[in-house]
Design an enzyme around this catalytic site. Structure first.
Site, PDB file in Angstrom:
ATOM      1  N   GLU A 154     -14.499  -9.634 -31.168  1.00 45.99           N
ATOM      2  CA  GLU A 154     -13.419 -10.147 -32.045  1.00 45.99           C
ATOM      3  C   GLU A 154     -12.922 -10.751 -32.737  1.00 45.99           C
ATOM      4  OE1 GLU A 154      -9.534  -8.440 -29.336  1.00 45.99           O
ATOM      5  OE2 GLU A 154     -10.434  -9.553 -27.814  1.00 45.99           O
ATOM      6  N   ASP A 182      -8.363  -7.693 -33.666  1.00 42.10           N
ATOM      7  CA  ASP A 182      -8.725  -9.229 -34.248  1.00 42.10           C
ATOM      8  C   ASP A 182      -9.584 -10.152 -34.982  1.00 42.10           C
ATOM      9  OD1 ASP A 182      -6.484 -10.246 -31.844  1.00 42.10           O
ATOM     10  OD2 ASP A 182      -7.463  -9.352 -30.823  1.00 42.10           O
ATOM     11  N   HIS A 235      -1.532  -5.663 -23.688  1.00 40.34           N
ATOM     12  CA  HIS A 235       0.060  -5.807 -25.500  1.00 40.34           C
ATOM     13  C   HIS A 235       0.997  -4.911 -24.756  1.00 40.34           C
ATOM     14  CE1 HIS A 235      -2.990  -8.424 -27.974  1.00 40.34           C
ATOM     15  NE2 HIS A 235      -3.905  -7.433 -28.037  1.00 40.34           N
TER      16      HIS A 235
END
Length: 257
Positions: free
Chosen positions: A154, A180, A50
């Protein structure tokens, strides 16, 4: 007779002994931040999923853990062997695979971090032996055991298939990703929602049933202690930026403004 080389990665032994380990996720391309965090943490995950970190920065951050007991690992952007390959060859001793939703995903991840015949990792660890101060032969001798295959649970589908995922050989650590997981049921930004909490509990129970070490995020000391009591062995204390924020907040605490 020549002695077998010692493993480079101490985490697996700590988890076997049921000793909790503490780490953080590094999202900033900063050698200096890693050097500071590595003084106090058992492991650091360099985030290639990310953040703005590229492979050059990741290599420098892996090397920045040298001289400390901190084990460098890397989180990749997708469960793809080609994304796992370079970080391992640069000296990371674990790969965090995101969004593992079924047994096929888990098998793909486990095989990505090991050389044949146990897996499909391709040869070319040109820089890893330099990071660890060992010969190429000694690196190769322990590499399958040194490498941590960390999977993230997730998604709601992963929770529904938790037992088949956790029965997959070669999984070394399973962590629960609340962000998530919440997003997967349209509760984004709400990790404390009762429905999300219920999914997390189901995931946790499935991982603990399997005997595979479990990891997660501990946002407070109280939460960390409760998780340790439930059997967690890898606790992320935060991200680099969140630990920085907390340090600034602590510096302001009690000051009249």
């Amino acid at each position: 007779m020549a002695l077998s080389p010692s493993p480079l990665n101490r985490l697996r032994k700590q988890w076997r002994e049921k000793r909790p380990t503490f780490g953080a996720i590094a999202t900033m391309p900063s050698i200096q931040a890693v050097q500071i965090m590595a003084q106090s943490l058992d492991w650091i995950i360099v985030d290639l999923e990310h953040g703005p970190i590229d492979l050059t920065a990741a290599h420098a951050m892996i090397v920045a853990t040298s001289g400390t007991p901190c084990v460098p690992m890397v989180r990749i952007a997708a469960n793809e062997p080609w994304l796992a390959k370079a970080p391992m060859d640069l000296g990371a001793l674990g790969i965090n695979f995101p969004m593992i939703c079924n047994r096929a995903d888990a098998e793909k991840a486990a095989r990505s971090v090991r050389y044949p015949p146990k897996g499909d990792r391709l040869w070319g660890p040109f820089h890893a032996p330099f990071r660890w101060g060992v010969s190429m032969a000694d690196y190769m001798a322990t590499s399958d055991d040194d490498m941590i295959c960390m999977i993230t649970i997730e998604h709601v589908e992963a929770v529904n298939r938790i037992d088949e995922i956790m029965a997959t050989p070669g999984i070394d650590l399973a962590v629960i990703g609340p962000g998530d997981l919440a997003t997967s049921i349209n509760k984004r930004g709400l990790p404390d929602d009762p429905e999300v909490m219920a999914l997390m509990q189901r995931a946790e129970e499935g991982i603990l049933r399997s005997g595979v070490p479990i990891g997660g995020v501990a946002r407070t000391a109280e939460q960390a202690n409760a998780m340790i009591d439930r059997g967690y062995l890898a606790l992320a204390l935060g991200f680099d930026w969140s630990l920085f924020q907390r340090g600034i907040a602590a510096a302001f605490a009690g000051i009249k403004r």
